[in-house]
Design an enzyme around this catalytic site. Sequence first.
Site, PDB file in Angstrom:
ATOM      1  N   THR A  31      97.091  97.021  20.467  1.00  0.00           N
ATOM      2  CA  THR A  31      97.411  96.979  21.893  1.00  0.00           C
ATOM      3  C   THR A  31      96.543  97.964  22.673  1.00  0.00           C
ATOM      4  O   THR A  31      96.774  98.185  23.859  1.00  0.00           O
ATOM      5  CB  THR A  31      98.905  97.294  22.149  1.00  0.00           C
ATOM      6  OG1 THR A  31      99.195  98.597  21.628  1.00  0.00           O
ATOM      7  CG2 THR A  31      99.810  96.278  21.497  1.00  0.00           C
ATOM      8  N   VAL A  52      96.595 101.888  10.351  1.00  0.00           N
ATOM      9  CA  VAL A  52      97.179 103.036   9.634  1.00  0.00           C
ATOM     10  C   VAL A  52      98.356 102.658   8.734  1.00  0.00           C
ATOM     11  O   VAL A  52      98.952 103.543   8.121  1.00  0.00           O
ATOM     12  CB  VAL A  52      97.587 104.186  10.589  1.00  0.00           C
ATOM     13  CG1 VAL A  52      96.381 104.739  11.318  1.00  0.00           C
ATOM     14  CG2 VAL A  52      98.684 103.763  11.571  1.00  0.00           C
ATOM     15  N   TYR A 140     111.724  97.936  16.928  1.00  0.00           N
ATOM     16  CA  TYR A 140     111.093  99.170  17.429  1.00  0.00           C
ATOM     17  C   TYR A 140     112.018 100.366  17.185  1.00  0.00           C
ATOM     18  O   TYR A 140     111.622 101.367  16.607  1.00  0.00           O
ATOM     19  CB  TYR A 140     110.804  99.000  18.917  1.00  0.00           C
ATOM     20  CG  TYR A 140     110.167 100.185  19.599  1.00  0.00           C
ATOM     21  CD1 TYR A 140     108.838 100.535  19.324  1.00  0.00           C
ATOM     22  CD2 TYR A 140     110.859 100.940  20.547  1.00  0.00           C
ATOM     23  CE1 TYR A 140     108.238 101.610  19.980  1.00  0.00           C
ATOM     24  CE2 TYR A 140     110.263 102.006  21.204  1.00  0.00           C
ATOM     25  CZ  TYR A 140     108.952 102.339  20.923  1.00  0.00           C
ATOM     26  OH  TYR A 140     108.356 103.399  21.572  1.00  0.00           O
ATOM     27  N   THR A 170     107.269 106.933  30.090  1.00  0.00           N
ATOM     28  CA  THR A 170     106.121 107.640  30.659  1.00  0.00           C
ATOM     29  C   THR A 170     105.180 106.625  31.296  1.00  0.00           C
ATOM     30  O   THR A 170     105.019 105.512  30.785  1.00  0.00           O
ATOM     31  CB  THR A 170     105.411 108.434  29.550  1.00  0.00           C
ATOM     32  OG1 THR A 170     106.347 109.370  29.015  1.00  0.00           O
ATOM     33  CG2 THR A 170     104.203 109.188  30.075  1.00  0.00           C
TER      34      THR A 170
HETATM   35  P1  NAD Z   1     100.007 101.741  23.605  1.00  0.00           P
HETATM   36  O1  NAD Z   1     100.351 100.352  23.185  1.00  0.00           O
HETATM   37  O2  NAD Z   1      99.158 101.930  24.815  1.00  0.00           O
HETATM   38  O3  NAD Z   1      99.314 102.538  22.417  1.00  0.00           O
HETATM   39  C1  NAD Z   1      99.619 102.320  21.063  1.00  0.00           C
HETATM   40  C2  NAD Z   1      98.317 102.374  20.272  1.00  0.00           C
HETATM   41  O4  NAD Z   1      98.613 102.251  18.862  1.00  0.00           O
HETATM   42  C3  NAD Z   1      97.383 101.218  20.637  1.00  0.00           C
HETATM   43  O5  NAD Z   1      96.071 101.724  20.909  1.00  0.00           O
HETATM   44  C4  NAD Z   1      97.387 100.332  19.378  1.00  0.00           C
HETATM   45  O6  NAD Z   1      96.188  99.611  19.210  1.00  0.00           O
HETATM   46  C5  NAD Z   1      97.630 101.372  18.293  1.00  0.00           C
HETATM   47  N1  NAD Z   1      98.198 100.796  17.049  1.00  0.00           N
HETATM   48  C6  NAD Z   1      99.290  99.986  16.906  1.00  0.00           C
HETATM   49  N2  NAD Z   1      99.475  99.672  15.613  1.00  0.00           N
HETATM   50  C7  NAD Z   1      98.489 100.319  14.901  1.00  0.00           C
HETATM   51  C8  NAD Z   1      98.158 100.400  13.526  1.00  0.00           C
HETATM   52  N3  NAD Z   1      98.872  99.743  12.604  1.00  0.00           N
HETATM   53  N4  NAD Z   1      97.082 101.152  13.154  1.00  0.00           N
HETATM   54  C9  NAD Z   1      96.364 101.836  14.078  1.00  0.00           C
HETATM   55  N5  NAD Z   1      96.615 101.796  15.410  1.00  0.00           N
HETATM   56  C10 NAD Z   1      97.682 101.036  15.813  1.00  0.00           C
HETATM   57  O7  NAD Z   1     101.404 102.522  23.786  1.00  0.00           O
HETATM   58  P2  NAD Z   1     101.735 103.979  24.362  1.00  0.00           P
HETATM   59  O8  NAD Z   1     102.603 103.832  25.530  1.00  0.00           O
HETATM   60  O9  NAD Z   1     100.485 104.787  24.473  1.00  0.00           O
HETATM   61  O10 NAD Z   1     102.648 104.566  23.177  1.00  0.00           O
HETATM   62  C11 NAD Z   1     102.085 105.387  22.171  1.00  0.00           C
HETATM   63  C12 NAD Z   1     103.174 105.998  21.308  1.00  0.00           C
HETATM   64  O11 NAD Z   1     104.114 106.713  22.109  1.00  0.00           O
HETATM   65  C13 NAD Z   1     103.973 104.955  20.511  1.00  0.00           C
HETATM   66  O12 NAD Z   1     104.246 105.481  19.216  1.00  0.00           O
HETATM   67  C14 NAD Z   1     105.257 104.834  21.302  1.00  0.00           C
HETATM   68  O13 NAD Z   1     106.346 104.451  20.489  1.00  0.00           O
HETATM   69  C15 NAD Z   1     105.422 106.240  21.850  1.00  0.00           C
HETATM   70  N6  NAD Z   1     106.242 106.241  23.072  1.00  0.00           N
HETATM   71  C16 NAD Z   1     105.714 105.864  24.276  1.00  0.00           C
HETATM   72  C17 NAD Z   1     106.519 105.858  25.409  1.00  0.00           C
HETATM   73  C18 NAD Z   1     106.001 105.510  26.771  1.00  0.00           C
HETATM   74  O14 NAD Z   1     106.760 105.552  27.739  1.00  0.00           O
HETATM   75  N7  NAD Z   1     104.721 105.199  26.955  1.00  0.00           N
HETATM   76  C19 NAD Z   1     107.873 106.212  25.301  1.00  0.00           C
HETATM   77  C20 NAD Z   1     108.374 106.547  24.050  1.00  0.00           C
HETATM   78  C21 NAD Z   1     107.551 106.571  22.940  1.00  0.00           C
END
Ligand code: NAD
Length: 305
Positions: A31, A52, A140, A170
Amino acid sequence: MKQRIVITGAAGFIGSHLSEALLDGVDNLLTGDTANISHLVNRDFTFIKHDVTNYIYIDGPVDYVLHWASPASPIDYLELPIPTLKVGALGTHKALGLAKAKGARFVLASTSEVYGDPLEHPQKESYWGNVNPIGPRGVYDEAKRFAEAMTVAYHRFHGVDAKIVRIFNTYGPRMRVNDGRAVPAFISQALKNEDLTVFGDGTQTRSFTYISDLVDGIIRLMLSNVNDPVNVGNPREMTIEEIARTIIRMTGAKSKIVYKALPTDDPKVRQPDITRARTLLKWEPKVPLEDGLVKTIEYFQTKIK
Ligand code: NAD
Ligand code: UDP
């Protein structure tokens, strides 16, 4: 001496902002987008395209592993249920294995979703949550709950200096136009003068944190001696209808609000209790919602012509 930091999920929204603090990144671009980190290539930043959930090989010493890889938007994880479960479970295992092998500190990106549809409000870290394991969001929520359990086990059993940040909603630049989460969805719709799609009656609440405040909280936790989970989020709570109306007003859009079905198990309320972050990390959010929205709207204006 210079420290080496590996971040999984580096090309994503939060990961790319963390990477600006000079980290090494691993991402399979599920993503994410390399455009988010292309400005870092001439700096001391290495990008590795890798899933990963498979063994992570990194040459040389590593001081920190930040495990951020995971789909995070409900739209993404509903479309990608098995990759979401795998990255939360197998990916966290591999990232912890890397930290253990290198003697590195570890930080897990956990989420307010571990509290599910909460019966305690606001949510303290001591609350165990109210999650439906077999509902659509379970892929999730349960992956993150498993990831927390695995992280704590590596801390207790292997002595890895592991930290858990529970991130609340966020927003900010580099969220995708079609990300599907409330803030990017509403801004994209407003900038196109389309109607804003509020799910349910819009009375459900969220507490929105601007990206720079979150990054500040994560770095404070990373450098601290805290191993218990810490909520990082802005306690200003509002209804979804309220944020939709704020975005219509701030963009000057002619859009109206249209009401769509509420997704299954959509949490009714969400607000962090940040006493722990305030006392242990001396952290609190600084960016008011309107200021964060101005920057986010400016970013989306460059993406929507
Ligand atoms: P995002 O989708 O922009 O980023 C997630 C990234 O992880 C992407 O670049 C995707 O390509 C990569 N990814 C997914 N599966 C993968 C794999 N198997 N191997 C390697 N890379 C992989 O989402 P985000 O908003 O930046 O969220 C990032 C982290 O923060 C996540 O773990 C999410 O659960 C956590 N989080 C985010 C929020 C928020 O509000 N944005 C809230 C709570 C938790
Ligand atoms: N939501 C909405 N319209 C949208 C996207 C989301 O009304 O186009 C609602 C969603 O049902 C939830 C809230 O906004 O109640 C926050 O959703 P988001 O996907 O941003 O994150 P969540 O907190 O649900 O993980």
